[in-house]
Design a protein around this motif. Structure first.
Motif, PDB file in Angstrom:
ATOM      1  N   GLU A  51       0.831  -1.203   0.000  1.00 55.32           N
ATOM      2  CA  GLU A  51       0.000   0.000   0.000  1.00 55.32           C
ATOM      3  C   GLU A  51       0.868   1.256   0.000  1.00 55.32           C
ATOM      4  O   GLU A  51       0.620   2.206  -0.755  1.00 55.32           O
ATOM      5  CB  GLU A  51      -0.920  -0.001   1.225  1.00 55.32           C
ATOM      6  CG  GLU A  51      -1.829   1.200   1.314  1.00 55.32           C
ATOM      7  CD  GLU A  51      -2.717   1.136   2.542  1.00 55.32           C
ATOM      8  OE1 GLU A  51      -2.668   2.063   3.370  1.00 55.32           O
ATOM      9  OE2 GLU A  51      -3.456   0.134   2.672  1.00 55.32           O
ATOM     10  N   GLN A  55       0.953   3.956  -3.092  1.00 50.60           N
ATOM     11  CA  GLN A  55       0.360   5.268  -2.838  1.00 50.60           C
ATOM     12  C   GLN A  55       1.388   6.383  -2.663  1.00 50.60           C
ATOM     13  O   GLN A  55       1.108   7.546  -2.987  1.00 50.60           O
ATOM     14  CB  GLN A  55      -0.530   5.211  -1.595  1.00 50.60           C
ATOM     15  CG  GLN A  55      -1.745   4.321  -1.752  1.00 50.60           C
ATOM     16  CD  GLN A  55      -2.629   4.311  -0.513  1.00 50.60           C
ATOM     17  OE1 GLN A  55      -2.374   5.009   0.471  1.00 50.60           O
ATOM     18  NE2 GLN A  55      -3.680   3.517  -0.548  1.00 50.60           N
ATOM     19  N   ARG A  56       2.571   6.060  -2.151  1.00 50.46           N
ATOM     20  CA  ARG A  56       3.510   7.111  -1.774  1.00 50.46           C
ATOM     21  C   ARG A  56       4.915   6.898  -2.325  1.00 50.46           C
ATOM     22  O   ARG A  56       5.487   7.793  -2.959  1.00 50.46           O
ATOM     23  CB  ARG A  56       3.574   7.204  -0.233  1.00 50.46           C
ATOM     24  CG  ARG A  56       4.558   8.201   0.317  1.00 50.46           C
ATOM     25  CD  ARG A  56       4.483   8.237   1.841  1.00 50.46           C
ATOM     26  NE  ARG A  56       4.810   6.972   2.462  1.00 50.46           N
ATOM     27  CZ  ARG A  56       6.046   6.596   2.803  1.00 50.46           C
ATOM     28  NH1 ARG A  56       7.059   7.404   2.584  1.00 50.46           N
ATOM     29  NH2 ARG A  56       6.262   5.428   3.386  1.00 50.46           N
TER      30      ARG A  56
END
Length: 212
Positions: A51, A55-56
């Motif tokens: 995740e 996402q980052r």
């Protein structure tokens, strides 16, 4: 005499960006490190990591890659990959761990999102530290790189190894804290705190603002 410091802004003509192990083996669900796991086991142990990567971390890596390319600064990569098909050349630690990424395999390739250009250098390594099992030190010195920016995975393993060895060899190292990842927030934070005495630590946005 100017005091010695780690907190020195990058000078483009002597700076390079190194991505650590951002490859199919370790950064894709169907990579060799995860492919035999059940969905439940994968989600339990690696769900948070993936995740964060999606996402980052990978978006930040892409920003760094784009910025360094635009400024004509070196962009380099290292991947876990044996020099042989059966991995007989890999480190004892990798043999014990069970890591074998065969020469030329899909697992050994940098992920598509960060695909190197034909003129960017990729170092296949068979130990935790790229400085131990490749000739990267020789190449960086030939390139004139003295300030090394490091991003990659895993924060508290191969990233830490690269930072320590680079510092011991005389490079000024900048770690991009939100462009590195490991398997939990606690592990990531502990690693950043442990390694901060060796290097300058900045965020992606801070570095991008610095290099313009």
């Amino acid at each position: 005499m100017t005091p010695l410091s780690r907190d020195i802004p990058l000078e483009p003509q002597q700076s390079g960006l190194l991505f650590i192990d951002v490859q199919n083996f370790a950064a894709k669900r169907d990579g060799g490190e995860f492919k035999d796991l059940s969905d439940a086991a994968f989600e339990k142990d690696y769900g948070w990591f993936f995740e964060q990567m999606q996402q980052r971390v990978v978006p930040n890596m892409r920003k760094l890659q784009k910025a360094f390319r635009a400024k004509k600064m070196e962009v380099l990569y290292t991947t876990i990959e044996s020099l042989t098909l059966d991995g007989r050349d890999r480190s004892l630690d990798y043999k014990i761990t069970g890591f074998n990424v065969p020469k030329g395999s899909w697992d050994g390739k940098v992920i598509d999102e960060l695909e190197p250009t034909d003129d960017e250098i990729v170092f296949p390594k068979s130990s935790s530290s790229v400085f131990v099992s490749t000739h990267i030190d020789y190449v960086l010195r030939n390139l004139g790189v003295k300030q090394l920016v490091i991003s990659g995975i895993i924060t508290d393993q191969c990233v830490e190894s690269a930072i320590r060895d680079a510092c011991d060899l005389g490079y000024l190292v900048t770690q991009v804290t939100d462009a590195c990842a490991t398997y939990s927030q606690a592990r990531h934070d502990n690693s950043l705190n442990t390694i901060k005495g060796y290097c300058r630590q900045v965020t992606t946005d801070e570095l991008l603002a610095e290099i313009g």
